[in-house]
Design a protein around this motif. Structure first.
Motif: not given
Ligand code: SF4
Length: 345
Positions: A278-282, A284-286, A311-318
């Motif tokens: 997973a990305c770091v998500g909420a 911790f990421c705005a 699992v990503s908190g937005c479409e950037r898919r970090c």
């Molecule tokens: S994928 Fe989006 S929500 Fe997740 S860490 Fe990257 S920028 Fe933040």
């Protein structure tokens, strides 16, 4: 957020423990392993406290002010430890030293990536700019933007060739602002590259015992201080290797796998945590629209999924893995409402 590059993923266990302490003391307590085999600390004050910067420098992981952003070197994590056709640890050090020594290379784009593959094919399929794959201890191919085109080189010429090409790219991009060699096909075409048939292997280091070494995954790539302290106890004074798959290789530590598993490291490819990231998500990421930790933990607790899932908190898919995987991306509010008005995935 502060990102620290660790060429080849190699770092002393003491430095790793110190960085985890600093994440606790100054940030949100998360020392995150990155897909370029480095680390990130988040939730830090802005501006950074001088004492924090001094402590990072004292840990030995910030050898240069000018070139830190361009020390992006990923190498086969097990090179020199187990398997492979050559020990690329000396080349990794030499490439980093050569990069830092060349003033103009500080202007390379921060996303420019070098990969050094020891012939097992584990990093050659990453998206890279310049690379090398060993055919044996005496040489191999320097690669340009693809594992399938390059220049045959002897081992002693690998680093000079990579640095020469990096300098040439830096000059060629000057008028275009290109970030990657793939954006300059005419320049690539001028290099006289030959077709290469690369060795391609597994896209990730297996977990568990590999020779005398311990290979472990870190759930959600977040290394808490307690685990960092155990790593230092297991490998006192020695280097550990962060993998591009955001795990750790602990040299000559296979007999401590039970202790590592008891501390929460993943030591078995078959367990659910080995398949979930997973990305770091909420919070911790705005940009995050969801708490990715909550969802990833629920997936792992359910005993699945069978497919590799990110699992990503937005479409950037970090932090998404480069190999085959399933993406779970938080919907926008409009998408969530359109999908039934729940407003929550
Ligand atoms: S994928 Fe989006 S929500 Fe997740 S860490 Fe990257 S920028 Fe933040």
């Amino acid at each position: 957020m502060v990102r620290l590059r660790l060429p080849g993923g190699r770092v002393s266990a003491a430095a790793l423990r110190r960085l985890a302490e600093l994440a606790d003391a100054y940030g949100n307590g998360i020392l995150q392993l990155t897909s370029r085999a480095g680390v990130q600390l988040r939730g830090l004050p802005d501006p950074l406290p001088v004492a924090f910067v001094d402590a990072v420098v004292a840990a030995g992981v910030l050898p240069t002010d000018s070139h830190e952003r361009v020390r992006n070197i990923v190498a086969s994590p097990l090179t020199g430890l187990s398997g492979g056709r050559a020990d690329l640890r000396p080349l990794t050090v030499a490439l980093d030293t050569g990069l830092v020594a060349e003033a103009s290379l500080a202007e390379l784009p921060g996303r420019f990536l070098f990969v050094l593959d020891d012939g097992r094919g584990d990093v050659v399929d990453l998206t890279f700019d310049l690379g090398y794959q060993a055919a044996g201890p005496d040489g191999g191919y320097v690669l340009v933007g693809s594992p399938e085109r390059g220049l045959p080189v002897r081992t002693e010429d690998v680093v000079p060739t990579l640095l020469r090409l990096a300098l040439a790219f830096a000059a060629a991009r000057a008028d275009t602002g290109a970030w990657h060699v793939a954006e300059l096909p005419a320049w690539v075409g001028s290099l006289g590259l030959v077709p290469v048939t690369p060795v391609r292997g597994l896209a990730a280091t297996a977990l568990g015992r590999i020779g005398s070494n311990a290979s472990v995954s870190v759930p959600l790539a977040r290394l808490p201080l307690e685990q960092a302290c155990l790593v230092e106890e297991v490998v006192p004074g020695g280097p550990v290797v962060i993998t591009p798959w955001r795990g750790l290789v602990l040299p000559d530590s296979a007999d401590r796998l039970d202790d590592l598993a008891a501390a929460g490291f993943v030591v078995d490819d078959e367990t659910a945590w080995a398949q979930v990231s997973a990305c770091v998500g909420a919070p911790f990421c705005a940009r995050a629209r969801i708490d990715t930790t909550e969802i990833a933990t629920a997936l792992a607790a359910a005993g699945g999924p069978l497919l590799r899932t990110h699992v990503s908190g937005c479409e950037r898919r970090c932090g998404a893995p480069t190999g085959d995987h399933r993406d779970l991306v938080a919907p926008t509010l409009a998408e969530a409402l359109g999908a039934g008005g729940a407003g929550r995935p």
